[in-house]
Design a protein around this motif. Structure first.
Motif, PDB file in Angstrom:
ATOM      1  N   LEU A  87       0.898  -1.313  -0.062  1.00 44.24           N
ATOM      2  CA  LEU A  87      -0.171   0.095   0.153  1.00 44.24           C
ATOM      3  C   LEU A  87       0.733   1.261  -0.060  1.00 44.24           C
ATOM      4  CD1 LEU A  87      -2.765  -1.082   2.303  1.00 44.24           C
ATOM      5  CD2 LEU A  87      -3.157  -0.584   0.069  1.00 44.24           C
ATOM      6  N   ALA A  88       1.885   1.256   0.716  1.00 46.67           N
ATOM      7  CA  ALA A  88       2.821   2.413   0.670  1.00 46.67           C
ATOM      8  C   ALA A  88       3.517   2.652  -0.797  1.00 46.67           C
ATOM      9  CB  ALA A  88       3.825   2.223   1.859  1.00 46.67           C
ATOM     10  N   ARG A  89       3.716   1.708  -1.414  1.00 53.73           N
ATOM     11  CA  ARG A  89       4.128   1.764  -2.551  1.00 53.73           C
ATOM     12  C   ARG A  89       3.336   2.435  -3.666  1.00 53.73           C
ATOM     13  NH1 ARG A  89       5.467  -3.095  -3.801  1.00 53.73           N
ATOM     14  NH2 ARG A  89       3.609  -3.655  -5.007  1.00 53.73           N
ATOM     15  N   GLN A  90       1.995   1.861  -3.437  1.00 54.55           N
ATOM     16  CA  GLN A  90       0.633   2.369  -4.156  1.00 54.55           C
ATOM     17  C   GLN A  90       0.470   3.893  -3.871  1.00 54.55           C
ATOM     18  OE1 GLN A  90      -0.636   1.093  -6.861  1.00 54.55           O
ATOM     19  NE2 GLN A  90       0.427  -0.773  -7.019  1.00 54.55           N
ATOM     20  N   ARG A  91       0.623   4.024  -2.666  1.00 58.62           N
ATOM     21  CA  ARG A  91       0.302   5.440  -2.250  1.00 58.62           C
ATOM     22  C   ARG A  91       1.213   6.489  -2.833  1.00 58.62           C
ATOM     23  NH1 ARG A  91       0.888   9.533   0.984  1.00 58.62           N
ATOM     24  NH2 ARG A  91      -0.699  10.317   2.192  1.00 58.62           N
ATOM     25  N   SER A  92       2.558   6.083  -2.882  1.00 57.56           N
ATOM     26  CA  SER A  92       3.522   6.872  -3.323  1.00 57.56           C
ATOM     27  C   SER A  92       3.243   7.124  -4.959  1.00 57.56           C
ATOM     28  CB  SER A  92       5.211   6.107  -3.262  1.00 57.56           C
ATOM     29  OG  SER A  92       5.861   6.917  -3.872  1.00 57.56           O
ATOM     30  N   ALA A  93       2.934   6.048  -5.831  1.00 56.17           N
ATOM     31  CA  ALA A  93       2.637   6.188  -6.922  1.00 56.17           C
ATOM     32  C   ALA A  93       1.538   6.922  -7.504  1.00 56.17           C
ATOM     33  CB  ALA A  93       2.554   4.795  -7.791  1.00 56.17           C
ATOM     34  N   LEU A  94       0.192   6.899  -6.523  1.00 55.56           N
ATOM     35  CA  LEU A  94      -0.586   7.807  -6.629  1.00 55.56           C
ATOM     36  C   LEU A  94      -0.495   9.231  -6.399  1.00 55.56           C
ATOM     37  CD1 LEU A  94      -3.805   7.920  -7.187  1.00 55.56           C
ATOM     38  CD2 LEU A  94      -3.976   7.374  -4.751  1.00 55.56           C
ATOM     39  N   THR A  95       0.358   9.633  -5.468  1.00 53.55           N
ATOM     40  CA  THR A  95       0.541  10.912  -5.022  1.00 53.55           C
ATOM     41  C   THR A  95       1.361  11.657  -6.157  1.00 53.55           C
ATOM     42  OG1 THR A  95       0.978  10.319  -2.773  1.00 53.55           O
ATOM     43  CG2 THR A  95       2.017  12.268  -3.307  1.00 53.55           C
ATOM     44  N   GLU A  96       2.036  10.743  -6.892  1.00 56.99           N
ATOM     45  CA  GLU A  96       2.969  11.144  -8.065  1.00 56.99           C
ATOM     46  C   GLU A  96       1.912  11.606  -9.017  1.00 56.99           C
ATOM     47  OE1 GLU A  96       6.293   9.012  -9.152  1.00 56.99           O
ATOM     48  OE2 GLU A  96       7.077   8.954  -7.171  1.00 56.99           O
ATOM     49  N   ARG A  97       1.086  10.857  -9.348  1.00 53.91           N
ATOM     50  CA  ARG A  97      -0.026  11.004 -10.469  1.00 53.91           C
ATOM     51  C   ARG A  97      -0.913  12.092 -10.199  1.00 53.91           C
ATOM     52  NH1 ARG A  97      -0.378   5.467 -10.120  1.00 53.91           N
ATOM     53  NH2 ARG A  97      -2.231   5.261  -9.022  1.00 53.91           N
ATOM     54  N   ILE A  98      -1.276  12.386  -8.858  1.00 51.10           N
ATOM     55  CA  ILE A  98      -2.113  13.482  -8.415  1.00 51.10           C
ATOM     56  C   ILE A  98      -1.347  14.824  -8.777  1.00 51.10           C
ATOM     57  CG2 ILE A  98      -3.141  14.644  -6.295  1.00 51.10           C
ATOM     58  CD1 ILE A  98      -3.805  11.760  -5.305  1.00 51.10           C
ATOM     59  N   ALA A  99       0.218  14.642  -8.335  1.00 48.16           N
ATOM     60  CA  ALA A  99       0.884  15.943  -8.369  1.00 48.16           C
ATOM     61  C   ALA A  99       0.952  16.227  -9.988  1.00 48.16           C
ATOM     62  CB  ALA A  99       2.254  15.730  -8.092  1.00 48.16           C
ATOM     63  N   ARG A 100       1.006  15.292 -10.864  1.00 56.09           N
ATOM     64  CA  ARG A 100       0.965  15.553 -12.256  1.00 56.09           C
ATOM     65  C   ARG A 100      -0.206  16.153 -12.710  1.00 56.09           C
ATOM     66  NH1 ARG A 100       4.238  10.708 -12.069  1.00 56.09           N
ATOM     67  NH2 ARG A 100       2.366   9.581 -12.996  1.00 56.09           N
ATOM     68  N   ALA A 101      -1.431  15.428 -12.180  1.00 54.94           N
ATOM     69  CA  ALA A 101      -2.589  15.945 -12.697  1.00 54.94           C
ATOM     70  C   ALA A 101      -2.823  17.301 -12.292  1.00 54.94           C
ATOM     71  CB  ALA A 101      -3.864  14.892 -12.301  1.00 54.94           C
ATOM     72  N   GLN A 102      -2.452  17.711 -11.126  1.00 56.46           N
ATOM     73  CA  GLN A 102      -2.588  18.831 -10.520  1.00 56.46           C
ATOM     74  C   GLN A 102      -1.732  20.072 -11.313  1.00 56.46           C
ATOM     75  OE1 GLN A 102      -4.806  20.038  -7.959  1.00 56.46           O
ATOM     76  NE2 GLN A 102      -4.266  21.844  -8.443  1.00 56.46           N
ATOM     77  N   ALA A 103      -0.663  19.722 -11.745  1.00 55.40           N
ATOM     78  CA  ALA A 103       0.165  20.701 -12.517  1.00 55.40           C
ATOM     79  C   ALA A 103      -0.684  20.752 -14.022  1.00 55.40           C
ATOM     80  CB  ALA A 103       1.486  19.932 -12.820  1.00 55.40           C
ATOM     81  N   SER A 104      -1.153  19.784 -14.582  1.00 57.09           N
ATOM     82  CA  SER A 104      -1.902  19.860 -15.630  1.00 57.09           C
ATOM     83  C   SER A 104      -3.123  20.694 -15.447  1.00 57.09           C
ATOM     84  CB  SER A 104      -2.347  18.647 -16.414  1.00 57.09           C
ATOM     85  OG  SER A 104      -0.927  17.937 -16.276  1.00 57.09           O
ATOM     86  N   LEU A 105      -3.788  20.560 -14.453  1.00 58.66           N
ATOM     87  CA  LEU A 105      -4.946  21.401 -14.023  1.00 58.66           C
ATOM     88  C   LEU A 105      -4.701  22.840 -14.059  1.00 58.66           C
ATOM     89  CD1 LEU A 105      -7.986  21.317 -13.356  1.00 58.66           C
ATOM     90  CD2 LEU A 105      -7.356  20.941 -11.118  1.00 58.66           C
ATOM     91  N   GLU A 106      -3.486  23.121 -13.318  1.00 56.27           N
ATOM     92  CA  GLU A 106      -3.003  24.551 -13.204  1.00 56.27           C
ATOM     93  C   GLU A 106      -2.868  25.156 -14.699  1.00 56.27           C
ATOM     94  OE1 GLU A 106       0.259  24.401 -10.442  1.00 56.27           O
ATOM     95  OE2 GLU A 106      -1.340  23.679  -8.770  1.00 56.27           O
ATOM     96  N   ILE A 107      -2.298  24.324 -15.556  1.00 55.45           N
ATOM     97  CA  ILE A 107      -2.033  24.904 -16.718  1.00 55.45           C
ATOM     98  C   ILE A 107      -3.173  25.288 -17.651  1.00 55.45           C
ATOM     99  CG2 ILE A 107      -0.880  24.270 -19.139  1.00 55.45           C
ATOM    100  CD1 ILE A 107       1.297  22.770 -17.485  1.00 55.45           C
ATOM    101  N   ILE A 108      -4.351  24.426 -17.523  1.00 59.04           N
ATOM    102  CA  ILE A 108      -5.523  24.606 -18.051  1.00 59.04           C
ATOM    103  C   ILE A 108      -6.334  25.857 -17.550  1.00 59.04           C
ATOM    104  CG2 ILE A 108      -8.009  23.670 -18.124  1.00 59.04           C
ATOM    105  CD1 ILE A 108      -6.506  20.821 -18.397  1.00 59.04           C
ATOM    106  N   ASP A 109      -6.046  25.983 -16.174  1.00 59.92           N
ATOM    107  CA  ASP A 109      -6.699  27.196 -15.534  1.00 59.92           C
ATOM    108  C   ASP A 109      -6.086  28.467 -16.313  1.00 59.92           C
ATOM    109  OD1 ASP A 109      -8.461  25.806 -14.100  1.00 59.92           O
ATOM    110  OD2 ASP A 109      -7.120  25.911 -12.235  1.00 59.92           O
ATOM    111  N   VAL A 110      -4.768  28.311 -16.256  1.00 60.18           N
ATOM    112  CA  VAL A 110      -3.963  29.540 -16.874  1.00 60.18           C
ATOM    113  C   VAL A 110      -4.330  29.707 -18.238  1.00 60.18           C
ATOM    114  CG1 VAL A 110      -1.531  30.270 -17.708  1.00 60.18           C
ATOM    115  CG2 VAL A 110      -1.854  29.408 -15.210  1.00 60.18           C
ATOM    116  N   ALA A 111      -4.379  28.527 -18.989  1.00 57.03           N
ATOM    117  CA  ALA A 111      -5.100  29.050 -20.540  1.00 57.03           C
ATOM    118  C   ALA A 111      -6.375  29.437 -20.293  1.00 57.03           C
ATOM    119  CB  ALA A 111      -4.862  27.471 -21.299  1.00 57.03           C
TER     120      ALA A 111
END
Length: 136
Positions: A87-111
């Motif tokens: 679960l810790a390994r999965q949590r780490s991978a999910l945290t990374e995916r969330i961070a990438r998705a959040q960065a993409s969302l921020e770019i969309i908001d700027v656009a």
């Protein structure tokens, strides 16, 4: 850990409808060792409360990006320490995916706020992509 059939006593069609799944998905999960429905007359599958929770867990884990093998490892691992490692390994991978998705969302908001004819010329849009261009 294999689930047991307890109340309610639901058919595969009822379970599929409850979760919005085609019945073949439930059959596949059974074939790969994720579900263990009880069998009634003529071998018909019957699902109990434990099965409902197991299916909900599988769905939530799939939404989080777990593979079916990962789901099975978590659900069936008898050693709590090993289950926590998985679960810790999965949590780490999910945290990374969330961070990438959040960065993409921020770019969309700027656009969305950009009023330039060519978005690629917008200084705010370019600034929002600077970290990505910097080799990250």
């Amino acid at each position: 850990m294999k689930s047991t059939s307890d109340q309610p006593d639901l058919s595969i069609g009822e379970i599929a409808a409850r979760f919005g799944l085609p019945t073949h998905v439930l059959r596949h999960w059974e074939s790969v060792g994720l579900l263990f429905p009880a069998r009634a007359v003529a071998g018909r599958r019957r699902y109990g409360t434990a099965d409902l929770y197991r299916i909900a867990t599988i769905l939530r884990a799939k939404e989080a990006g777990f593979s079916l093998d990962d789901v099975r490892a978590v659900l069936d691992e008898p050693d709590p320490a090993e289950r926590r490692r998985i679960l810790a390994r999965q949590r780490s991978a999910l945290t990374e995916r969330i961070a990438r998705a959040q960065a993409s969302l921020e770019i969309i908001d700027v656009a969305l706020r950009c009023e330039h004819e060519d978005i690629a010329e917008c200084p705010h849009y370019r600034a929002s992509l600077a970290a990505r261009i910097g080799g990250r």
